[in-house]
Design an enzyme around this catalytic site. Structure first.
Site, PDB file in Angstrom:
ATOM      1  N   ARG A   1      -6.856   7.158   3.429  1.00 23.28           N
ATOM      2  CA  ARG A   1      -6.054   5.620   4.354  1.00 23.28           C
ATOM      3  C   ARG A   1      -5.459   6.185   5.660  1.00 23.28           C
ATOM      4  NH1 ARG A   1      -4.210   3.482  -1.106  1.00 23.28           N
ATOM      5  NH2 ARG A   1      -3.259   1.276  -0.672  1.00 23.28           N
TER       6      ARG A   1
ATOM      7  N   ARG B   1       2.513  -4.172   3.510  1.00 20.67           N
ATOM      8  CA  ARG B   1       1.420  -3.290   3.161  1.00 20.67           C
ATOM      9  C   ARG B   1       0.077  -3.738   4.102  1.00 20.67           C
ATOM     10  NH1 ARG B   1      -0.084  -3.737  -2.754  1.00 20.67           N
ATOM     11  NH2 ARG B   1      -1.297  -1.936  -2.575  1.00 20.67           N
TER      12      ARG B   1
HETATM   13  P1  AMP Z   1      -3.175   1.367  -4.138  1.00 18.81           P
HETATM   14  O1  AMP Z   1      -3.191   1.170  -5.663  1.00 18.81           O
HETATM   15  O2  AMP Z   1      -4.519   2.026  -3.580  1.00 18.81           O
HETATM   16  O3  AMP Z   1      -2.970  -0.086  -3.510  1.00 18.81           O
HETATM   17  O4  AMP Z   1      -2.047   2.153  -3.772  1.00 18.81           O
HETATM   18  C1  AMP Z   1      -0.476   1.769  -3.926  1.00 18.81           C
HETATM   19  C2  AMP Z   1       0.253   2.446  -3.016  1.00 18.81           C
HETATM   20  O5  AMP Z   1       0.079   3.928  -3.450  1.00 18.81           O
HETATM   21  C3  AMP Z   1       0.178   2.461  -1.572  1.00 18.81           C
HETATM   22  O6  AMP Z   1       0.877   1.433  -1.110  1.00 18.81           O
HETATM   23  C4  AMP Z   1       0.783   3.790  -1.298  1.00 18.81           C
HETATM   24  O7  AMP Z   1       2.051   3.676  -1.037  1.00 18.81           O
HETATM   25  C5  AMP Z   1       0.229   4.652  -2.134  1.00 18.81           C
HETATM   26  N1  AMP Z   1      -0.887   5.147  -1.712  1.00 18.81           N
HETATM   27  C6  AMP Z   1      -2.103   4.969  -2.503  1.00 18.81           C
HETATM   28  N2  AMP Z   1      -3.088   5.784  -1.929  1.00 18.81           N
HETATM   29  C7  AMP Z   1      -2.507   6.489  -0.779  1.00 18.81           C
HETATM   30  C8  AMP Z   1      -3.031   7.179   0.206  1.00 18.81           C
HETATM   31  N3  AMP Z   1      -4.343   7.574   0.202  1.00 18.81           N
HETATM   32  N4  AMP Z   1      -2.280   7.685   1.252  1.00 18.81           N
HETATM   33  C9  AMP Z   1      -0.657   7.299   1.160  1.00 18.81           C
HETATM   34  N5  AMP Z   1      -0.420   6.400   0.337  1.00 18.81           N
HETATM   35  C10 AMP Z   1      -1.224   6.061  -0.817  1.00 18.81           C
END
Ligand code: AMP
Length: 209
Positions: free
Chosen positions: A88, A166
């Protein structure tokens, strides 16, 4: 094949990943799911990650890089993997390049207005990580996971004000990855607004499956 799914939060990466697992015969790795599981299990990692996630911010690179490295070192990833939600940031992508050879970054293109509409209807299973949408992809039985019959939850970070933050984080820190992988000639972009079946079809075509 080692595949990365790129796209804004709510673009459909999780749903597509679940489909591609079957098609490609490799596991998907979602750092978001691993972090949510850590929070549910009250682990030290979960405690560190929670404040960032609830605020719609990224978890610090060091934490996610370490957990991703451990995960893709596991046996089931040796013939390939699908990354959903990682990398990310550019530093995450650079670290990934040191430990794995990425074949393709498939980018799901969905405008912000569409994302905002989608996120509020999203429901997730905290046990198996399956995701649903109350209109576009409902579970067979209301508010119940098809796989494990657990009750479904609204993610805290799917609330409207958190979604805006986000998306801002996405544009600022994650979108530059398209250029990063573009320079390596690895980006394939598909329209992610046409519904789940069409997105699957476009993905298969782009990946030559
Ligand atoms: P997601 O389910 O992929 O939308 O991730 C939910 C949340 O987890 C994100 O908004 C971040 O706070 C954290 N997160 C997940 N993957 C990452 C990543 N690769 N780097 C940083 N934060 C992450």
């Amino acid at each position: 094949m080692n595949l990365i799914l790129l796209g804004a939060p709510g673009a459909g990466k999780g749903t597509l990943a679940a489909y591609l697992i079957e098609k490609m015969g490799v596991p998907s790795v979602s750092t978001g799911n691993i972090l949510r599981e850590a929070i549910a299990n009250n682990t030290p990692l979960g405690a560190k990650a929670k404040q960032f996630m609830d605020a719609g911010q990224l978890v610090p690179d060091r934490l996610v890089i370490d957990l991703l490295k451990d995960r893709i070192a596991e046996d089931d990833c040796k013939n390939g993997f699908i990354l959903d939600g990682f990398p990310r940031t550019i530093p995450q992508a650079e670290e990934l390049d040191k430990i794995a050879n990425i074949d393709c970054a498939l980018s799901l293109e969905v405008p912000d207005e569409v994302i905002e509409g989608r996120m509020t209807g999203r429901r997730v299973c905290l046990k198996c990580g399956a995701t649903y949408h109350i209109v576009a992809n409902p579970p067979k039985q209301e508010n119940t996971c098809d796989n494990c019959a657990e009750p479904l939850h609204i993610r805290k970070d799917d609330k409207a004000e958190v979604v805006k933050s986000r998306l801002a984080t996405y544009h600022e820190q994650t979108e530059p990855l398209k250029e990063y992988y573009g320079k390596q000639g690895k980006v394939k972009s598909i329209d992610g607004t046409q519904g789940i079946e069409e997105t699957k079809r476009l993905a298969e075509k782009a990946l030559g499956l």
